[in-house]
Design an enzyme around this catalytic site. Structure first.
Site, PDB file in Angstrom:
ATOM      1  N   ASP A  80     -11.878 -43.065 -48.945  1.00  0.00           N
ATOM      2  CA  ASP A  80     -11.351 -42.673 -47.143  1.00  0.00           C
ATOM      3  C   ASP A  80     -11.886 -41.059 -47.232  1.00  0.00           C
ATOM      4  O   ASP A  80     -11.673 -40.177 -48.109  1.00  0.00           O
ATOM      5  CB  ASP A  80      -9.705 -42.967 -47.221  1.00  0.00           C
ATOM      6  CG  ASP A  80      -9.203 -42.891 -46.093  1.00  0.00           C
ATOM      7  OD1 ASP A  80      -9.956 -43.008 -44.770  1.00  0.00           O
ATOM      8  OD2 ASP A  80      -7.695 -43.048 -45.975  1.00  0.00           O
ATOM      9  N   LYS A  81     -11.569 -40.398 -46.211  1.00  0.00           N
ATOM     10  CA  LYS A  81     -11.225 -39.730 -45.598  1.00  0.00           C
ATOM     11  C   LYS A  81     -10.106 -39.355 -44.647  1.00  0.00           C
ATOM     12  O   LYS A  81      -9.563 -40.028 -44.234  1.00  0.00           O
ATOM     13  CB  LYS A  81     -12.585 -39.025 -44.840  1.00  0.00           C
ATOM     14  CG  LYS A  81     -12.938 -38.364 -43.295  1.00  0.00           C
ATOM     15  CD  LYS A  81     -13.199 -38.037 -42.438  1.00  0.00           C
ATOM     16  CE  LYS A  81     -12.048 -38.576 -41.114  1.00  0.00           C
ATOM     17  NZ  LYS A  81     -11.470 -38.005 -40.099  1.00  0.00           N
ATOM     18  N   HIS A  82      -9.435 -38.080 -45.012  1.00  0.00           N
ATOM     19  CA  HIS A  82      -8.438 -37.552 -43.721  1.00  0.00           C
ATOM     20  C   HIS A  82      -8.389 -36.396 -42.806  1.00  0.00           C
ATOM     21  O   HIS A  82      -8.723 -34.915 -44.402  1.00  0.00           O
ATOM     22  CB  HIS A  82      -7.630 -37.935 -44.453  1.00  0.00           C
ATOM     23  CG  HIS A  82      -6.215 -36.940 -43.876  1.00  0.00           C
ATOM     24  ND1 HIS A  82      -5.468 -38.099 -43.050  1.00  0.00           N
ATOM     25  CD2 HIS A  82      -5.524 -35.889 -43.461  1.00  0.00           C
ATOM     26  CE1 HIS A  82      -4.257 -37.137 -42.348  1.00  0.00           C
ATOM     27  NE2 HIS A  82      -4.451 -36.029 -42.790  1.00  0.00           N
ATOM     28  N   SER A  83      -8.223 -36.616 -41.691  1.00  0.00           N
ATOM     29  CA  SER A  83      -8.512 -34.817 -40.864  1.00  0.00           C
ATOM     30  C   SER A  83      -6.906 -34.336 -40.641  1.00  0.00           C
ATOM     31  O   SER A  83      -6.687 -35.269 -40.510  1.00  0.00           O
ATOM     32  CB  SER A  83      -9.157 -35.338 -39.811  1.00  0.00           C
ATOM     33  OG  SER A  83      -9.011 -34.453 -38.877  1.00  0.00           O
ATOM     34  N   THR A 125      -5.840 -41.399 -35.002  1.00  0.00           N
ATOM     35  CA  THR A 125      -6.687 -42.214 -34.915  1.00  0.00           C
ATOM     36  C   THR A 125      -6.174 -43.619 -34.230  1.00  0.00           C
ATOM     37  O   THR A 125      -6.207 -44.318 -33.541  1.00  0.00           O
ATOM     38  CB  THR A 125      -7.452 -42.826 -36.233  1.00  0.00           C
ATOM     39  OG1 THR A 125      -7.727 -41.618 -36.149  1.00  0.00           O
ATOM     40  CG2 THR A 125      -8.483 -43.831 -36.193  1.00  0.00           C
ATOM     41  N   ARG A 176      11.515 -31.999 -40.511  1.00  0.00           N
ATOM     42  CA  ARG A 176      10.344 -30.263 -40.182  1.00  0.00           C
ATOM     43  C   ARG A 176      10.257 -30.281 -38.755  1.00  0.00           C
ATOM     44  O   ARG A 176      10.029 -29.607 -38.576  1.00  0.00           O
ATOM     45  CB  ARG A 176       8.921 -31.185 -41.826  1.00  0.00           C
ATOM     46  CG  ARG A 176       9.321 -31.169 -42.979  1.00  0.00           C
ATOM     47  CD  ARG A 176       8.234 -31.509 -43.622  1.00  0.00           C
ATOM     48  NE  ARG A 176       6.824 -30.219 -43.321  1.00  0.00           N
ATOM     49  CZ  ARG A 176       5.716 -30.347 -43.711  1.00  0.00           C
ATOM     50  NH1 ARG A 176       5.286 -32.077 -43.663  1.00  0.00           N
ATOM     51  NH2 ARG A 176       4.674 -29.850 -42.894  1.00  0.00           N
ATOM     52  N   SER A 186       2.494 -34.770 -47.909  1.00  0.00           N
ATOM     53  CA  SER A 186       2.906 -35.325 -46.908  1.00  0.00           C
ATOM     54  C   SER A 186       2.028 -35.816 -46.910  1.00  0.00           C
ATOM     55  O   SER A 186       1.854 -36.914 -46.344  1.00  0.00           O
ATOM     56  CB  SER A 186       3.950 -34.447 -45.517  1.00  0.00           C
ATOM     57  OG  SER A 186       3.079 -35.002 -44.290  1.00  0.00           O
ATOM     58  N   LYS A 246       0.652 -40.212 -48.545  1.00  0.00           N
ATOM     59  CA  LYS A 246       0.557 -41.447 -48.107  1.00  0.00           C
ATOM     60  C   LYS A 246      -0.948 -42.056 -48.256  1.00  0.00           C
ATOM     61  O   LYS A 246      -1.492 -43.088 -47.987  1.00  0.00           O
ATOM     62  CB  LYS A 246       0.161 -41.188 -46.768  1.00  0.00           C
ATOM     63  CG  LYS A 246       1.783 -40.640 -45.595  1.00  0.00           C
ATOM     64  CD  LYS A 246       2.005 -40.112 -44.432  1.00  0.00           C
ATOM     65  CE  LYS A 246       1.315 -39.038 -43.692  1.00  0.00           C
ATOM     66  NZ  LYS A 246       1.260 -37.993 -43.250  1.00  0.00           N
ATOM     67  N   LYS A 247      -1.603 -40.940 -48.774  1.00  0.00           N
ATOM     68  CA  LYS A 247      -2.880 -40.747 -48.608  1.00  0.00           C
ATOM     69  C   LYS A 247      -3.289 -42.018 -50.104  1.00  0.00           C
ATOM     70  O   LYS A 247      -4.650 -43.227 -50.461  1.00  0.00           O
ATOM     71  CB  LYS A 247      -3.773 -39.847 -49.075  1.00  0.00           C
ATOM     72  CG  LYS A 247      -4.132 -39.985 -47.270  1.00  0.00           C
ATOM     73  CD  LYS A 247      -5.526 -40.496 -46.756  1.00  0.00           C
ATOM     74  CE  LYS A 247      -5.240 -39.925 -44.911  1.00  0.00           C
ATOM     75  NZ  LYS A 247      -6.520 -41.824 -44.405  1.00  0.00           N
TER      76      LYS A 247
HETATM   77  N1  URA Z   1       0.204 -34.317 -40.660  1.00  0.00           N
HETATM   78  C1  URA Z   1       0.672 -35.081 -42.224  1.00  0.00           C
HETATM   79  O1  URA Z   1       0.524 -35.949 -42.501  1.00  0.00           O
HETATM   80  N2  URA Z   1       1.187 -34.144 -42.427  1.00  0.00           N
HETATM   81  C2  URA Z   1       1.734 -32.844 -41.980  1.00  0.00           C
HETATM   82  O2  URA Z   1       2.648 -32.170 -43.157  1.00  0.00           O
HETATM   83  C3  URA Z   1       0.955 -32.179 -40.964  1.00  0.00           C
HETATM   84  C4  URA Z   1      -0.564 -32.673 -41.078  1.00  0.00           C
END
Ligand code: URA
Length: 434
Positions: free
Chosen positions: A79-82, A119, A167, A182, A186-187
Site C-alpha cells: 500500500d501507499k499512504h500520503s 480519497t 488531538r 496515528s 491504521k495501515k
Molecule cells: N493523518 C493521520 O491519519 N493522522 C495524523 O495524525 C495526521 C494525519
C-alpha cells in the site's frame, strides 16, 4: 497503574514503558482514561516527545486496539499512504496499477482534513460506490481484483479514531511521534507487508518545510520497520496543486482519464510512477526501478490498470461501465467557466493551502464533521508552475453551483496565483528515505 500517575510521568519528561503505553491505549478504548485524561496525555506527549521505543510501543498498542486483518494471497500485500495535499488523487490510479502488476492493495483511506482532500470523499462521488463496505466485501474485492479502497471500519484501530478526534480539538495534531503512530496504526491493522509513504511538503501540506517532512519520513520509516512492515518514503512537493483538477468528482474524472492514457498531467504522472516503482521494488515483485517502471507503463498502456479500477468500482457497488464513461455518472456543477489572470506571464507560485480552502468555500470540503459535500464543485484545467497564461489561457475553470460562489472563487483564485516574467520549473520528487 493509575492514569494520572502515567500522565505525570510523561509531563515530567520521563520515558514510558511499553506496559504503561498499553495501559493508556487500553484505557482510551475501554473508558479507563477519561477524554480529559487522554487530552492531557497527548499534550504531555506533544510537549516532551516520545523516543523511538515509545513511538513503536504506541503504534503497536494502537494497531492492536481493535481488529487486525490477515491475508492469505498469492502476492505481496502492499500500500501507499500520503500525508495529504491539494489535488492529490494518486491513490485512485496507484491502487489499480499495483494490482495490475501483481500486488494486493487493501487500502484504508481517509476523508478530507482541513484544506486537504480525502480519497474517500472523491470515491463517494461515484454513484453506488460503498466506501464503508463491510470487511467481507473488502476482503473479497482485494482477493478477486487485487485492490479495494474503503474507509476505516468501526473496529480498525479504534484508539486512533478516539485520540485523533481529541488531538484535533486540543492543539496536538502537529507532533511527529503522534502523527507516526496515528498513520501507522491504521495501515498496520490492515495487515500490510510493505508500505510506501508519500510525505507531502510545501504550502499545501501539513509539513511546510523539507527538513520537517524528512524528519517525519524518517520517524515513520523507522517505526514501521520496527513494527514489522517494510517501509520506505518519498518526499514530494506540495507547493502547487497536484494534477489538473481540485474537487471530488473532477479528480475522479482526471484519475480515470489518466488510466485511459488521456490528459496526462506530468507532475501527477511522475509522483504516481515513482511511488508505484518504489513499492514494487521494495516488495520484491521487480528487482530494479527500471523493470518496475516498465511494468507500470505496460499496465497503463495495455488498459489492465483501467480494467482493475473498473472491477473495483463494480464490486464495491458502482456502475459496471463507470470507467468507460465517468462523465456520464459523475455530478456536474451548474456553472463551469474559465478564469483569466489580470496580467500575462508565467505562473510563479500559488498559495496551495488557500486554494484547498477555496474548495471548502465551494462546499467540496467540510467546515464541520457531519457536513454533506457538494461533489461537483472545484477547479479543472488548473495551471501549473511555469505555465504561460494570458487572455486566452485561463488559470483554471471554476465549477460552482451559483454566480455568487463562482465570483467569490474566481476573485480569490486570481489573488492566490502569482504571475511573473520568467519561466521557472520546480521538481516534484524531492528525496527518498529508506
Ligand atoms: N493523518 C493521520 O491519519 N493522522 C495524523 O495524525 C495526521 C494525519
Amino acid at each position: 497503574m493509575f492514569p494520572q500517575e502515567i500522565i505525570r510521568k510523561k509531563r515530567d519528561g520521563h520515558t514510558l514503558s511499553p506496559e504503561e503505553i498499553k495501559f493508556f491505549i487500553k484505557g482510551v478504548v475501554d473508558g479507563g482514561f477519561a477524554d480529559i485524561q487522554t487530552a492531557a496525555m497527548t499534550m504531555a506527549m506533544f510537549l516532551n516527545g516520545l523516543n523511538q521505543d515509545e513511538t513503536v510501543a504506541l503504534t503497536m498498542a494502537m494497531r492492536d486496539s481493535g481488529e487486525t486483518l490477515h491475508w492469505r494471497l498469492n502476492g505481496p500485500v502492499i500500500d501507499k499512504h500520503s500525508t495529504g495535499g491539494v489535488g492529490d488523487k494518486v491513490s485512485l490510479m496507484l491502487a489499480p496499477i499495483l494490482a495490475a502488476c501483481g500486488g494486493y492493495v487493501p487500502m484504508i483511506a481517509g476523508r478530507g482534513l482541513g484544506h486537504t482532500g480525502g480519497t474517500l470523499d472523491k470515491l463517494d462521488s461515484i454513484p453506488g460506490y460503498d466506501t464503508s463496505a463491510d470487511n467481507e466485501t473488502f476482503k473479497q474485492t482485494v482477493a478477486e481484483v487485487g485492490c479495494a479502497i474503503i474507509g476505516q471500519t468501526g473496529n480498525l484501530a479504534p484508539a486512533d479514531k478516539k485520540i485523533y478526534a481529541i488531538r484535533d480539538v486540543c492543539g496536538t495534531v502537529e507532533s511527529i511521534p503522534l502523527i507516526t503512530a496515528s498513520i501507522l496504526s491504521k495501515k498496520l491493522a490492515a495487515g500490510l507487508e510493505y508500505l510506501v509513504m508519500d510525505l507531502k511538503c510545501g504550502r499545501g501540506a501539513f509539513m511546510e518545510d523539507e527538513e520537517n517532512a524528512k524528519k517525519l519520513a524518517e520517524c515513520i520509516v523507522a517505526t514501521a520497520n520496527d513494527a514489522g512492515t517494510q517501509t520506505t518514503a518519498v518526499v514530494t512537493d506540495m507547493n502547487a496543486v497536484l494534477g489538473s483538477t481540485v474537487g471530488n468528482a473532477l479528480e475522479v474524472c482526471e484519475a480515470v482519464e489518466y488510466l485511459q492514457n488521456k490528459n496526462i498531467n506530468p507532475r501527477l504522472d511522475k509522483v504516481t510512477k515513482v511511488l508505484c516503482a518504489e513499492i514494487l521494488t521494495s516488495c520484491g515483485l521487480y528487482q530494479t526501478h527500471e523493470k518496475a517502471e516498465q511494468a507500470v507503463a505496460a499496465a497503463l498502456s495495455s488498459g489492465r490498470a483501467l480494467e482493475k479500477f473498473a472491477q473495483m468500482v463494480c464490486m464495491l457497488g458502482g456502475p459496471a461501465d463507470f470507467a468507460e464513461k465517468p462523465a456520464f455518472y459523475l455530478p456536474h456543477a451548474q456553472i463551469s467557466r474559465p478564469v483569466f489572470a489580470q496580467e500575462r506571464g508565467y505562473v510563479e507560485s500559488m498559495s496551495t493551502r488557500d486554494i484547498g480552502m477555496l474548495l471548502v468555500g465551494l462546499k467540496g470540503g467540510r467546515t464541520h464533521p457531519d457536513q454533506k459535500l457538494d461533489y461537483a464543485t472545484g477547479f479543472s484545467s488548473f495551471c501549473q508552475i511555469g505555465d504561460y497564461v494570458d487572455e486566452h489561457t485561463p488559470l483554471a475553470y471554476v465549477h460552482a453551483q451559483n454566480e455568487e460562489e463562482f465570483n467569490e472563487a474566481a476573485y480569490e483564485l486570481k489573488r492566490l496565483i502569482k504571475i511573473g516574467a520568467e519561466k521557472i520549473s520546480t521538481p516534484v520528487v524531492l528525496c527518498k528515505v529508506s
